[in-house]
Design a protein around this motif. Sequence first.
Motif, PDB file in Angstrom:
ATOM      1  N   GLU A  85      40.249 -24.464  68.814  1.00 43.73           N
ATOM      2  CA  GLU A  85      39.783 -24.705  67.302  1.00 43.73           C
ATOM      3  C   GLU A  85      40.724 -25.980  66.607  1.00 43.73           C
ATOM      4  O   GLU A  85      39.857 -26.834  66.117  1.00 43.73           O
ATOM      5  CB  GLU A  85      38.981 -23.415  66.651  1.00 43.73           C
ATOM      6  N   ASP A  89      39.158 -29.589  65.516  1.00 39.08           N
ATOM      7  CA  ASP A  89      39.020 -29.999  63.820  1.00 39.08           C
ATOM      8  C   ASP A  89      39.694 -31.536  63.718  1.00 39.08           C
ATOM      9  O   ASP A  89      39.500 -32.426  62.698  1.00 39.08           O
ATOM     10  CB  ASP A  89      39.955 -29.048  63.500  1.00 39.08           C
ATOM     11  N   PRO A  92      37.220 -35.736  63.292  1.00 41.79           N
ATOM     12  CA  PRO A  92      37.310 -36.155  62.182  1.00 41.79           C
ATOM     13  C   PRO A  92      38.373 -37.608  62.198  1.00 41.79           C
ATOM     14  O   PRO A  92      38.445 -39.066  61.108  1.00 41.79           O
ATOM     15  CB  PRO A  92      37.354 -35.577  60.761  1.00 41.79           C
ATOM     16  N   ALA A 123      29.045 -38.035  59.245  1.00 41.04           N
ATOM     17  CA  ALA A 123      30.092 -36.611  59.153  1.00 41.04           C
ATOM     18  C   ALA A 123      29.143 -35.600  60.055  1.00 41.04           C
ATOM     19  O   ALA A 123      29.493 -34.383  60.814  1.00 41.04           O
ATOM     20  CB  ALA A 123      29.763 -36.061  57.954  1.00 41.04           C
ATOM     21  N   LYS A 124      28.357 -35.656  60.329  1.00 46.26           N
ATOM     22  CA  LYS A 124      26.529 -34.926  60.518  1.00 46.26           C
ATOM     23  C   LYS A 124      26.668 -35.178  61.551  1.00 46.26           C
ATOM     24  O   LYS A 124      27.402 -33.525  62.832  1.00 46.26           O
ATOM     25  CB  LYS A 124      25.230 -35.148  60.298  1.00 46.26           C
ATOM     26  N   TRP A 126      29.467 -35.690  63.906  1.00 46.32           N
ATOM     27  CA  TRP A 126      30.754 -36.002  64.512  1.00 46.32           C
ATOM     28  C   TRP A 126      30.927 -33.782  64.616  1.00 46.32           C
ATOM     29  O   TRP A 126      31.482 -32.826  65.301  1.00 46.32           O
ATOM     30  CB  TRP A 126      31.830 -35.487  63.046  1.00 46.32           C
ATOM     31  N   GLU A 127      29.914 -33.196  63.331  1.00 47.51           N
ATOM     32  CA  GLU A 127      29.820 -32.226  63.837  1.00 47.51           C
ATOM     33  C   GLU A 127      29.138 -31.391  64.394  1.00 47.51           C
ATOM     34  O   GLU A 127      29.535 -30.345  65.038  1.00 47.51           O
ATOM     35  CB  GLU A 127      29.168 -31.350  62.055  1.00 47.51           C
ATOM     36  N   ASP A 128      28.103 -32.157  65.410  1.00 50.07           N
ATOM     37  CA  ASP A 128      27.431 -31.535  66.057  1.00 50.07           C
ATOM     38  C   ASP A 128      28.240 -31.891  67.766  1.00 50.07           C
ATOM     39  O   ASP A 128      28.522 -31.631  68.224  1.00 50.07           O
ATOM     40  CB  ASP A 128      26.429 -32.925  66.947  1.00 50.07           C
ATOM     41  N   MET A 130      31.563 -31.097  67.559  1.00 48.41           N
ATOM     42  CA  MET A 130      32.370 -30.391  67.225  1.00 48.41           C
ATOM     43  C   MET A 130      31.852 -29.067  68.302  1.00 48.41           C
ATOM     44  O   MET A 130      32.799 -28.034  68.827  1.00 48.41           O
ATOM     45  CB  MET A 130      32.594 -30.229  65.830  1.00 48.41           C
ATOM     46  N   GLU A 131      30.370 -28.871  67.803  1.00 47.98           N
ATOM     47  CA  GLU A 131      29.191 -27.821  68.180  1.00 47.98           C
ATOM     48  C   GLU A 131      29.456 -27.749  69.547  1.00 47.98           C
ATOM     49  O   GLU A 131      29.761 -26.886  70.002  1.00 47.98           O
ATOM     50  CB  GLU A 131      28.830 -28.016  67.670  1.00 47.98           C
ATOM     51  N   ARG A 134      33.326 -26.887  70.782  1.00 50.23           N
ATOM     52  CA  ARG A 134      32.577 -25.435  70.910  1.00 50.23           C
ATOM     53  C   ARG A 134      32.130 -24.772  71.992  1.00 50.23           C
ATOM     54  O   ARG A 134      32.804 -23.587  72.720  1.00 50.23           O
ATOM     55  CB  ARG A 134      32.696 -24.923  69.607  1.00 50.23           C
TER      56      ARG A 134
END
Lengths: 167, 167
Positions: A85, A89, A92, A123-124, A126-128, A130-131, A134
């Motif tokens: 994780e 992280d 970004p 940011a959206k 990036w979060e996708d 990152m998911e 994961r």
Amino acid sequence: MDASHRSGCPINLTLEILGDRWSLIVIRDIMFGNRRHFRELLQNSEEGIASNILADRLKRLVERGLLTRADDPTHKQKAVYSLTEMAIDLVPLFAQMGAWGRKHLAVSEELSIRAELLENGGAKLWEDFMEELRAKHLGKVLPPGTPSVLGRLTEAYLEVVDRRKES
Amino acid sequence: MDASHRSGCPINLTLEILGDRWSLIVIRDIMFGNRRHFRELLQNSEEGIASNILADRLKRLVERGLLTRADDPTHKQKAVYSLTEMAIDLVPLFAQMGAWGRKHLAVSEELSIRAELLENGGAKLWEDFMEELRAKHLGKVLPPGTPSVLGRLTEAYLEVVDRRKES
DNA sequence: CTGCACTGATGGCAAAATGCAAGCAGTTTT
DNA sequence: AAAACTGCTTGCATTTTGCCATCAGTGCAG
């Protein structure tokens, strides 16, 4: 404060872990290139990392909690490296580094298309991404039918490569 | 592509300029600590940079376009270092690095309060800060009465230092 | 006008990091 | 049985870092 640290400043501590010429390159290749084995990282390295440096960096990144190392069940000598994780992280940070490099340095078109998409996605995206990481590295289960960000990035990269080959 | 570059990847090119233990520390001190002279950078250095390393990094950062060096009219031997637009554009990167360090590393409270404010302020605050840096380092004129972001950050830092001294 | 502190650096030297090439023992494929 | 592949390791030259002392020119207080 540990005596082995120069200061407790977040910028400094980050540099003590990532402030060299290779650590982020290794993480980048695992993250965006989906390279999970030593040889994959060594032989596909765009920058030509040396094997002793790669071995050292993998060891250090595992020690410092950015990677994990596991045996590959398909081959008794194979090791699989996964992002933690902590490393996920960094998405970004990579996005900002890519954006800065694209703006100020002499980047090549095919190697910067992914940075461009990541920057524009915001940011959206990036979060996708990152998911997705994961799921791939930590075994997290995603809702079915989730489109792959990495797939989109890779596709765009290959398109540029193809287009430039023709001309 | 210049033969002296390992690859045209934006991440790699950024690392070739900033990927060491000191370059970003120097820029950070100029940017957030408002240190403009050699001795200021040397003696107030939280991390204890050596004078030869500092001299080398200042030279390289000037060569690579992140800093400019000018004579100080008040002292014939004094040099004033200023950030260029290229360096000011690193503000979002510092913000991300600070956020990552705060989340994952053993940062000290007083040295991370500024990173926290910068992180919480978001892109709007970063842009205000960059405008302030353009005024300070590039001579850009700001609308009168603009509040100082750096002032706010420094104030918060001193408050924490004071509070911790009491206990 | 004379010390003396301050200016931005340099130089010497040991230790550590990097870069390059070759090699290695065990494993799997052919 | 041979060849290719696995994650490294070793040796060695070069470069970078870290630490400490030093320097010549400048400016200020006495």
